[in-house]
Write an enzyme that holds these catalytic residues in place. Structure first.
Site, PDB file in Angstrom:
ATOM      1  N   CYS A 120       0.812  -1.224   0.000  1.00 56.49           N
ATOM      2  CA  CYS A 120       0.000   0.000   0.000  1.00 56.49           C
ATOM      3  C   CYS A 120       0.843   1.271   0.000  1.00 56.49           C
ATOM      4  O   CYS A 120       0.337   2.350  -0.309  1.00 56.49           O
ATOM      5  CB  CYS A 120      -0.943   0.008   1.197  1.00 56.49           C
ATOM      6  SG  CYS A 120      -2.096  -1.368   1.182  1.00 56.49           S
ATOM      7  N   HIS A 260      -2.970   7.173   3.130  1.00 51.83           N
ATOM      8  CA  HIS A 260      -3.449   5.941   2.508  1.00 51.83           C
ATOM      9  C   HIS A 260      -4.844   5.633   3.045  1.00 51.83           C
ATOM     10  O   HIS A 260      -5.111   5.778   4.241  1.00 51.83           O
ATOM     11  CB  HIS A 260      -2.486   4.789   2.830  1.00 51.83           C
ATOM     12  CG  HIS A 260      -3.031   3.458   2.416  1.00 51.83           C
ATOM     13  ND1 HIS A 260      -3.457   3.221   1.133  1.00 51.83           N
ATOM     14  CD2 HIS A 260      -3.257   2.314   3.117  1.00 51.83           C
ATOM     15  CE1 HIS A 260      -3.912   1.982   1.066  1.00 51.83           C
ATOM     16  NE2 HIS A 260      -3.801   1.414   2.249  1.00 51.83           N
ATOM     17  N   ASN A 289     -10.309   0.016   0.314  1.00 54.73           N
ATOM     18  CA  ASN A 289      -8.843   0.080   0.274  1.00 54.73           C
ATOM     19  C   ASN A 289      -8.357  -0.420  -1.094  1.00 54.73           C
ATOM     20  O   ASN A 289      -8.462  -1.606  -1.387  1.00 54.73           O
ATOM     21  CB  ASN A 289      -8.284  -0.794   1.405  1.00 54.73           C
ATOM     22  CG  ASN A 289      -6.770  -0.755   1.494  1.00 54.73           C
ATOM     23  OD1 ASN A 289      -6.102  -0.254   0.604  1.00 54.73           O
ATOM     24  ND2 ASN A 289      -6.238  -1.307   2.577  1.00 54.73           N
TER      25      ASN A 289
HETATM   26  O1  UT7 Z   1      -3.781  -1.236   3.613  1.00 52.88           O
HETATM   27  C1  UT7 Z   1      -2.757  -1.697   4.454  1.00 52.88           C
HETATM   28  C2  UT7 Z   1      -3.050  -1.492   5.840  1.00 52.88           C
HETATM   29  N1  UT7 Z   1      -4.281  -2.119   6.264  1.00 52.88           N
HETATM   30  C3  UT7 Z   1      -4.868  -1.643   7.330  1.00 52.88           C
HETATM   31  O2  UT7 Z   1      -4.385  -0.662   7.847  1.00 52.88           O
HETATM   32  C4  UT7 Z   1      -6.056  -2.344   7.931  1.00 52.88           C
HETATM   33  C5  UT7 Z   1      -5.898  -2.358   9.430  1.00 52.88           C
HETATM   34  N2  UT7 Z   1      -6.939  -3.026  10.173  1.00 52.88           N
HETATM   35  C6  UT7 Z   1      -8.236  -2.615  10.213  1.00 52.88           C
HETATM   36  O3  UT7 Z   1      -8.615  -1.691   9.519  1.00 52.88           O
HETATM   37  C7  UT7 Z   1      -9.178  -3.280  11.185  1.00 52.88           C
HETATM   38  O4  UT7 Z   1      -8.443  -4.051  12.101  1.00 52.88           O
HETATM   39  C8  UT7 Z   1     -10.267  -4.187  10.514  1.00 52.88           C
HETATM   40  C9  UT7 Z   1     -11.246  -3.302   9.764  1.00 52.88           C
HETATM   41  C10 UT7 Z   1      -9.580  -5.151   9.563  1.00 52.88           C
HETATM   42  C11 UT7 Z   1     -11.026  -4.965  11.575  1.00 52.88           C
HETATM   43  O5  UT7 Z   1     -11.588  -4.090  12.517  1.00 52.88           O
HETATM   44  P1  UT7 Z   1     -11.436  -4.391  14.079  1.00 52.88           P
HETATM   45  O6  UT7 Z   1     -12.205  -3.379  14.793  1.00 52.88           O
HETATM   46  O7  UT7 Z   1      -9.949  -4.429  14.349  1.00 52.88           O
HETATM   47  O8  UT7 Z   1     -12.141  -5.799  14.217  1.00 52.88           O
HETATM   48  P2  UT7 Z   1     -11.514  -7.155  14.745  1.00 52.88           P
HETATM   49  O9  UT7 Z   1     -10.518  -7.691  13.791  1.00 52.88           O
HETATM   50  O10 UT7 Z   1     -11.080  -6.908  16.123  1.00 52.88           O
HETATM   51  O11 UT7 Z   1     -12.778  -8.102  14.719  1.00 52.88           O
HETATM   52  C12 UT7 Z   1     -13.880  -7.889  15.575  1.00 52.88           C
HETATM   53  C13 UT7 Z   1     -14.936  -8.931  15.313  1.00 52.88           C
HETATM   54  C14 UT7 Z   1     -14.414 -10.367  15.248  1.00 52.88           C
HETATM   55  O12 UT7 Z   1     -15.339 -11.169  15.921  1.00 52.88           O
HETATM   56  P3  UT7 Z   1     -15.040 -11.711  17.401  1.00 52.88           P
HETATM   57  O13 UT7 Z   1     -13.771 -12.530  17.279  1.00 52.88           O
HETATM   58  O14 UT7 Z   1     -14.851 -10.480  18.241  1.00 52.88           O
HETATM   59  O15 UT7 Z   1     -16.259 -12.504  17.727  1.00 52.88           O
HETATM   60  C15 UT7 Z   1     -14.454 -10.704  13.779  1.00 52.88           C
HETATM   61  O16 UT7 Z   1     -14.685 -12.059  13.543  1.00 52.88           O
HETATM   62  O17 UT7 Z   1     -15.582  -8.687  14.058  1.00 52.88           O
HETATM   63  C16 UT7 Z   1     -15.631  -9.906  13.307  1.00 52.88           C
HETATM   64  N3  UT7 Z   1     -15.587  -9.571  11.890  1.00 52.88           N
HETATM   65  C17 UT7 Z   1     -16.673  -9.267  11.165  1.00 52.88           C
HETATM   66  N4  UT7 Z   1     -17.981  -9.205  11.481  1.00 52.88           N
HETATM   67  C18 UT7 Z   1     -18.838  -8.857  10.525  1.00 52.88           C
HETATM   68  C19 UT7 Z   1     -14.496  -9.497  11.093  1.00 52.88           C
HETATM   69  N5  UT7 Z   1     -14.866  -9.134   9.848  1.00 52.88           N
HETATM   70  C20 UT7 Z   1     -16.204  -8.995   9.871  1.00 52.88           C
HETATM   71  C21 UT7 Z   1     -17.159  -8.640   8.897  1.00 52.88           C
HETATM   72  N6  UT7 Z   1     -18.458  -8.572   9.265  1.00 52.88           N
HETATM   73  N7  UT7 Z   1     -16.814  -8.336   7.619  1.00 52.88           N
END
Ligand code: UT7
Length: 334
Positions: A120, A260, A289
């Site tokens: 990225c 980004h 993204n």
């Molecule tokens: O481009 C290069 C750089 N990339 C980035 O900078 C991305 C960085 N990361 C992020 O933007 C975020 O971490 C995400 C958007 C990927 C995820 O957000 P989060 O608030 O960190 O969520 P999480 O990974 O902590 O997941 C929370 C919950 C999980 O469930 P449990 O384990 O708490 O029961 C996931 O399974 O949300 C669940 N989950 C979803 N639920 C509904 C993960 N994806 C989804 C989804 N829909 N699409």
């Protein structure tokens, strides 16, 4: 500034262009494919929709269209391009470079061409590379393209990743202009020890393309979202501060911060830490993204929407797989 850099030429962006595929996939559309919701995606990422390229379009097709738009915006002929760099993590093929396919498509017969891989952060790295080649007189005109067909490299059954990415391309034309500042000093860094937090592990020499590899879905992008999130906020915030310090500027001097576009919450967190929320550019809602394409698409939109005008300074900042990160400051001179 070192003695030798006194003789370097000032380099400016003289044109920008984008290509965004026609098909829009909304969060509601994704609800039909995986166990997710518009509410989850929007509240966690700020994304509402993304563009998805047609099956018959490869990354070089998106890149070529963005390149032609940027050349038209710059008002120069394709034969004037000496250097053509494509930044992508979704190339047409392992080799030859996507840049060579773009060259053939647009007829940039006088350019030498290569791809630059920094995930990225790739377009920011490519702008820096091209700038330095122009500054020292090796070339006069460079075309830098960030282009991605992410939809090919994500697992449409994995809700953790498939909702986050989109396809698209953005391009900038760089040239020595004799302006006072142009593209100013950049700051860059990488940390390969954290590569496993954001990568596509299969298909290369580490995990060659085999039936077993495909059965394990190793050909798709994997991300430890929470970890990447923390590093992205920390490194991009520090990169902004480092770029300002390197150029003897303060945040007040910057008209528009162009980060980004990975997640609106990341952008918001950086804006809060630096107290510049009202000047953070945001379009992740429309395109999700688009990896290396995100920065040149954002530059084009910031300029064409009037958020940046002649004489204004914009600060570009990126973070991506590798990990890679960086920032630079650009005086808009067009
Ligand atoms: O481009 C290069 C750089 N990339 C980035 O900078 C991305 C960085 N990361 C992020 O933007 C975020 O971490 C995400 C958007 C990927 C995820 O957000 P989060 O608030 O960190 O969520 P999480 O990974 O902590 O997941 C929370 C919950 C999980 O469930 P449990 O384990 O708490 O029961 C996931 O399974 O949300 C669940 N989950 C979803 N639920 C509904 C993960 N994806 C989804 C989804 N829909 N699409």
């Amino acid at each position: 500034m070192s003695k030798s850099s006194n003789s370097l030429r000032t380099v400016s962006i003289i044109g920008t262009g984008v290509y965004l595929p026609e098909e829009t996939v909304t969060n509601r559309d994704l609800e039909k494919i995986v166990d997710t919701s518009d509410e989850w995606i929007y509240s966690r990422t700020g994304m509402r929709e993304r563009r998805i390229a047609r099956a018959d379009q490869a990354t070089s097709d998106l890149a070529a269209a963005a390149a032609q738009a940027a050349l038209a915006d710059a008002g120069i002929g394709v034969e004037e391009v000496d250097l053509l760099i494509v930044s992508t993590l979704s190339p047409d093929m392992f080799f030859p470079s996507t840049a060579c396919f773009v060259q053939a498509k647009i007829g940039a017969k006088n350019a030498y061409c290569y791809d630059l891989g920094a995930a990225c952060s790739g377009s920011l790295y490519a702008i820096e590379t091209a700038k330095n080649q122009i500054a020292c007189g090796a070339v006069n005109t460079a075309l830098v393209i960030g282009a991605e067909k992410m939809s090919t490299f994500i697992n449409w059954k994995d809700r953790n990743t498939c909702v986050l990415f989109g396809d698209g391309a953005g391009a900038v034309v760089l040239r020595a202009t004799g302006e006072k500042r142009g593209i100013m000093k950049g700051v860059f860094g990488s940390d390969g020890s954290l590569a496993h937090q954001l990568w596509t592990p299969g298909g290369g020499s580490r995990n060659p393309m085999t039936h077993e590899m495909l059965d394990q879905n190793l050909q798709y992008l994997k991300m430890e979202g929470r970890e990447v999130y923390k590093h992205a906020v920390t490194q991009m915030t520090q990169s902004v501060l480092d770029a300002l310090a390197a150029n003897g500027l303060s945040a007040d001097d910057i008209k528009c911060f162009i980060p980004h576009q990975a997640n609106a919450r990341i952008i918001d967190a950086i804006g809060k830490r630096l107290d510049v929320q009202d000047r953070m550019f945001l379009n992740v809602e429309k395109y999700a993204n688009t990896s290396a394409a995100a920065l040149p698409i954002a530059i084009d939109e910031a300029v064409k929407s009037g958020q940046v005008a002649k004489g204004d300074l914009m600060l570009l900042v990126a973070f991506g797989g590798g990990f890679t990160w960086g920032a630079n400051i650009v005086e808009w001179t067009k």
